[in-house]
Structure formats: structure tokens, C-alpha cells
Design an enzyme around this catalytic site. Sequence first.
Site, PDB file in Angstrom:
ATOM      1  N   LYS A  24     -41.262 -22.651 -14.874  1.00  0.00           N
ATOM      2  CA  LYS A  24     -40.842 -21.944 -13.656  1.00  0.00           C
ATOM      3  C   LYS A  24     -40.256 -22.976 -12.688  1.00  0.00           C
ATOM      4  CE  LYS A  24     -42.126 -17.684 -11.309  1.00  0.00           C
ATOM      5  NZ  LYS A  24     -41.342 -16.698 -12.072  1.00  0.00           N
TER       6      LYS A  24
ATOM      7  N   TYR B 288     -42.061 -23.783  -8.886  1.00  0.00           N
ATOM      8  CA  TYR B 288     -42.494 -22.842  -7.847  1.00  0.00           C
ATOM      9  C   TYR B 288     -43.341 -21.729  -8.439  1.00  0.00           C
ATOM     10  CZ  TYR B 288     -39.238 -19.193  -9.401  1.00  0.00           C
ATOM     11  OH  TYR B 288     -38.605 -18.234 -10.135  1.00  0.00           O
TER      12      TYR B 288
ATOM     13  N   LEU C 112     -40.005 -16.991 -19.737  1.00  0.00           N
ATOM     14  CA  LEU C 112     -41.089 -17.387 -18.849  1.00  0.00           C
ATOM     15  C   LEU C 112     -42.268 -16.455 -19.160  1.00  0.00           C
ATOM     16  CD1 LEU C 112     -42.674 -17.143 -15.944  1.00  0.00           C
ATOM     17  CD2 LEU C 112     -41.726 -19.355 -16.550  1.00  0.00           C
TER      18      LEU C 112
ATOM     19  N   GLU D  11     -35.489 -11.590 -21.918  1.00  0.00           N
ATOM     20  CA  GLU D  11     -36.214 -11.074 -20.750  1.00  0.00           C
ATOM     21  C   GLU D  11     -35.207 -10.643 -19.698  1.00  0.00           C
ATOM     22  OE1 GLU D  11     -38.466 -14.043 -18.532  1.00  0.00           O
ATOM     23  OE2 GLU D  11     -37.166 -15.645 -19.250  1.00  0.00           O
TER      24      GLU D  11
HETATM   25  C1  LIG Z   1     -41.512 -15.431 -12.661  1.00  0.00           C
HETATM   26  C2  LIG Z   1     -40.721 -14.923 -13.799  1.00  0.00           C
HETATM   27  C3  LIG Z   1     -41.173 -13.862 -14.608  1.00  0.00           C
HETATM   28  C4  LIG Z   1     -42.387 -13.015 -14.294  1.00  0.00           C
HETATM   29  O1  LIG Z   1     -43.563 -13.742 -14.183  1.00  0.00           O
HETATM   30  P1  LIG Z   1     -44.789 -13.154 -13.347  1.00  0.00           P
HETATM   31  O2  LIG Z   1     -45.811 -14.215 -13.463  1.00  0.00           O
HETATM   32  O3  LIG Z   1     -45.196 -11.892 -13.986  1.00  0.00           O
HETATM   33  O4  LIG Z   1     -44.283 -12.940 -11.955  1.00  0.00           O
HETATM   34  C5  LIG Z   1     -40.429 -13.532 -15.735  1.00  0.00           C
HETATM   35  N1  LIG Z   1     -39.287 -14.174 -16.042  1.00  0.00           N
HETATM   36  C6  LIG Z   1     -38.802 -15.167 -15.271  1.00  0.00           C
HETATM   37  C7  LIG Z   1     -37.534 -15.834 -15.660  1.00  0.00           C
HETATM   38  C8  LIG Z   1     -39.504 -15.572 -14.120  1.00  0.00           C
HETATM   39  O5  LIG Z   1     -39.020 -16.553 -13.371  1.00  0.00           O
END
Ligand SMILES: *Cc1c(COP(=O)(O)O)cnc(C)c1O
Length: 283
Positions: free
Chosen positions: A146, A30, A202, A178
Amino acid sequence: MLYVDGKWVGTDELTVHPEDRGYNFGDGVYEVVRIYKGNMYQWEGHLTRLFRSAREIMLDLPWTAEELSAIAHELLAKNNITSADDATLYLQVTRGVSPRVHDIPKGIRPVIMGFVRRKERPLADMKKGLSAQLVEDIRWLRCDIKTLNLLGAVMVKQYAKDAGAQESILHRSGIVTECSAANVFVVKDNELYTHPANHLILNGITRLDVIALAKANGIIVHEEPFTVDFLKQADEVFATGTTVEVMPIISVDGQAVGGGKIGPVVEKLQQLFEEHIYANALV
Ligand SMILES: *Cc1c(COP(=O)(O)O)cnc(C)c1O
């Protein structure tokens, strides 16, 4: 209006097949895309990452980038998103419907679903900062994808909430990775530190934007692992993500970090990011 498997349907008309692998296994990928003043922000980046995520789970997307872009634009149009609107666009692809087996069935057709939701920027929180709780990172070892399979993220976020915090900061045996749905940075002596983009995080589009903006403005960025202790002694801490933007974190485990208030480097990055989003939003 939602876009579901080639059709436009109302929110209450969506039906999910009992053997959709997204529903059974979280078998899918997603993206969440930001819409600022009616324009998609970093759409190309999200599209590229969607194709990468799909490839990594051995899912062949049957749509071209152009077809997916057309769907995204139609979602905005059908939901009357105009230049007066800030919103988010959610797009997911599941592997599709098939009798339940773990291995990947041949000839299965992916199912796409997308919707748009009006959503304001989190300006009040960006001024105030959030509290965070450190939580052991119990997720799997392919956090770079993702994927819809988010149970680990759900659990760590809830542990943080149960501890009275607004955000979770994850660590693997003392190394900070993170947040549950955002990346985390610390500032020490005016330099930025964030976990390298490998299988343990991610690689956020906001993360990449902030790194590029920092470097372009003479701020040194270290993409290297750092410890929980380093985080607790940082001058400033912040999270980045599509919906949180550049979000200060002012306490960790109930103790103030960075003096318990928003620091100058975070403020500068917020300002640079804001200029960037309006200069770069794609029509
Ligand atoms: C989506 C997400 C992010 C942030 O990604 P963006 O592209 O900046 O929205 C960071 N960590 C995880 C685990 C995510 O799923």
C-alpha cells in the site's frame, strides 16, 4: 487538526519539504482506517499491514505499534470524534527528506502525517449498486504494497470515469485483478471467486473480512484467477474496501451483470458485514 512529523497543525499550516521523497517519488506507505460510531475498525489489521508495506519498501518505521496507536487515538480525540461520528483516518509515512537521488539515502528520518475526516457510510450506493468499466491493469508488479505511488490507480480510475462509469475493474491480459482502490469478487452458482492475494493485488482487510464471513456462513470461496468473460457472465459482482464496504456492481462496460440488480449473496454479505463492523469495532 493534522498530525505532522511530531506536531499538531491546522489544515492550512501544513508545509511539505520540496525534497520529501514522498512528494518527489511517492516513496512512502499509507493506510485508510474506517471509524464507525467513533471506534476504529480493524486497527490492528491496518497497523500490521502498514508495518508490512514499510518493510517491503525497505523503510524502517521508527515508531512502535503502541506509539502509532497513541497517535491514532489522539487524532480522534483532537478532532472531537465521538460515538455519533462515522469517519476515516488517513495515516501516511514518507521515507523522509534528503537531496534527490533514486537510491535510499542512509540516516534519513521518516515523516509521518495523519488526519481524520468525517464520512458517512455509502448506504445509498450499497442499495443501488455501481457501474464499472474494464480497464487494462497498467500498475506495477508490487500491487501488494500500500504505497503512496498511486499514479497507475489514478489513471485507471480516470479512464473508467471518462468512459462514464463509477468504478474501474482492472484486468491483466484478460485476468481480473481488482478495482483501483478496492478488491473485486464475483458470485457464480452461490460461490465466491476473487483473485488470490499475491503481488498483483492489495490484500484488503475488507476482502479478508468478507472471505471469513462467507466461510463462516457456509459460502464456498475460491481465491483463484478468473477471466473477464467469467466476470461478465457472473450471477453477481461486488467490490470490497474500507470506504466502499460491500459494494454491488450492476453493470460492466455498459452491460448489465447479474441481471442488473443486487443479488441475494451480495445482500447477505452486506448484512453480515454490517453486523460484524458494530460487533468488532475497537475502542
Ligand atoms: C486499500 C486498497 C484496497 C482495499 O483494502 P481495504 O483494506 O479493504 O481498505 C484494495 N485495493 C487497493 C489497490 C487498495 O489500495
